[in-house]
Design an enzyme around this catalytic site. Structure first.
Site, PDB file in Angstrom:
ATOM      1  N   ASN A  53       1.309   6.964   1.815  1.00 24.98           N
ATOM      2  CA  ASN A  53       0.552   8.291   2.085  1.00 24.98           C
ATOM      3  C   ASN A  53      -0.622   8.473   1.717  1.00 24.98           C
ATOM      4  OD1 ASN A  53       3.279  10.072   2.556  1.00 24.98           O
ATOM      5  ND2 ASN A  53       3.668  10.768   0.878  1.00 24.98           N
ATOM      6  N   CYS A  54      -1.498   6.557   1.130  1.00 28.44           N
ATOM      7  CA  CYS A  54      -2.529   6.881   0.949  1.00 28.44           C
ATOM      8  C   CYS A  54      -2.842   5.862   2.546  1.00 28.44           C
ATOM      9  CB  CYS A  54      -2.685   5.835   0.184  1.00 28.44           C
ATOM     10  SG  CYS A  54      -2.474   6.522  -1.281  1.00 28.44           S
ATOM     11  N   LEU A  55      -4.572   6.681   2.593  1.00 27.68           N
ATOM     12  CA  LEU A  55      -5.005   6.012   4.329  1.00 27.68           C
ATOM     13  C   LEU A  55      -5.808   4.832   3.996  1.00 27.68           C
ATOM     14  CD1 LEU A  55      -6.660   8.942   5.911  1.00 27.68           C
ATOM     15  CD2 LEU A  55      -4.289   8.160   6.187  1.00 27.68           C
ATOM     16  N   LYS A  58       0.986  -1.219   0.052  1.00 29.32           N
ATOM     17  CA  LYS A  58       0.149  -0.228  -0.349  1.00 29.32           C
ATOM     18  C   LYS A  58       0.794   1.177   0.050  1.00 29.32           C
ATOM     19  CE  LYS A  58      -3.689   2.079   2.707  1.00 29.32           C
ATOM     20  NZ  LYS A  58      -4.155   2.047   3.991  1.00 29.32           N
TER      21      LYS A  58
END
Length: 105
Positions: free
Chosen positions: A103-105, A100
């Site tokens: 920086n992606c929630l 993943k």
């Protein structure tokens, strides 16, 4: 049938070496996506990006990399959203068998 022991709780591969094009099709099917040549362009670009930088790109570096390699039209976030709805970096990384994006929630 996708072997759930290969995936973490969010559906990302635990071991990157387990990835194959067949597994990508299974992961895409789970996300209700039928892979086309346009999807594969992005998947291969992502895998190349990961091998070069050892990180899955967030949206901004992804659009920049796509724009640089495939042209400005394909480097637009709206184009990537049509291929990978919701969060293109997360979904494309998942199908590409990569971690993943950080920086992606």
């Amino acid at each position: 049938m996708l072997d759930s022991t290969l995936l973490d709780e969010e559906g990302y591969l635990l071991n990157l070496d387990d990835w194959s094009p067949e597994l990508a099709h299974q992961l895409a099917t789970q996300e209700a996506i039928t892979l086309t040549d346009q999807h594969w362009e992005i998947i291969h670009l992502l895998r190349d990006f990961y091998h070069e930088f050892e990180v899955s790109p967030a949206m901004r570096p992804l659009t920049k990399a796509v724009s640089k390699k495939l042209g400005a039209e394909k480097g637009r976030s709206i184009y990537l959203m049509t291929l990978f709805p919701g969060s293109p970096p997360k979904l494309a990384a998942k199908i590409a068998g990569l971690p993943k994006p950080a920086n992606c929630l």
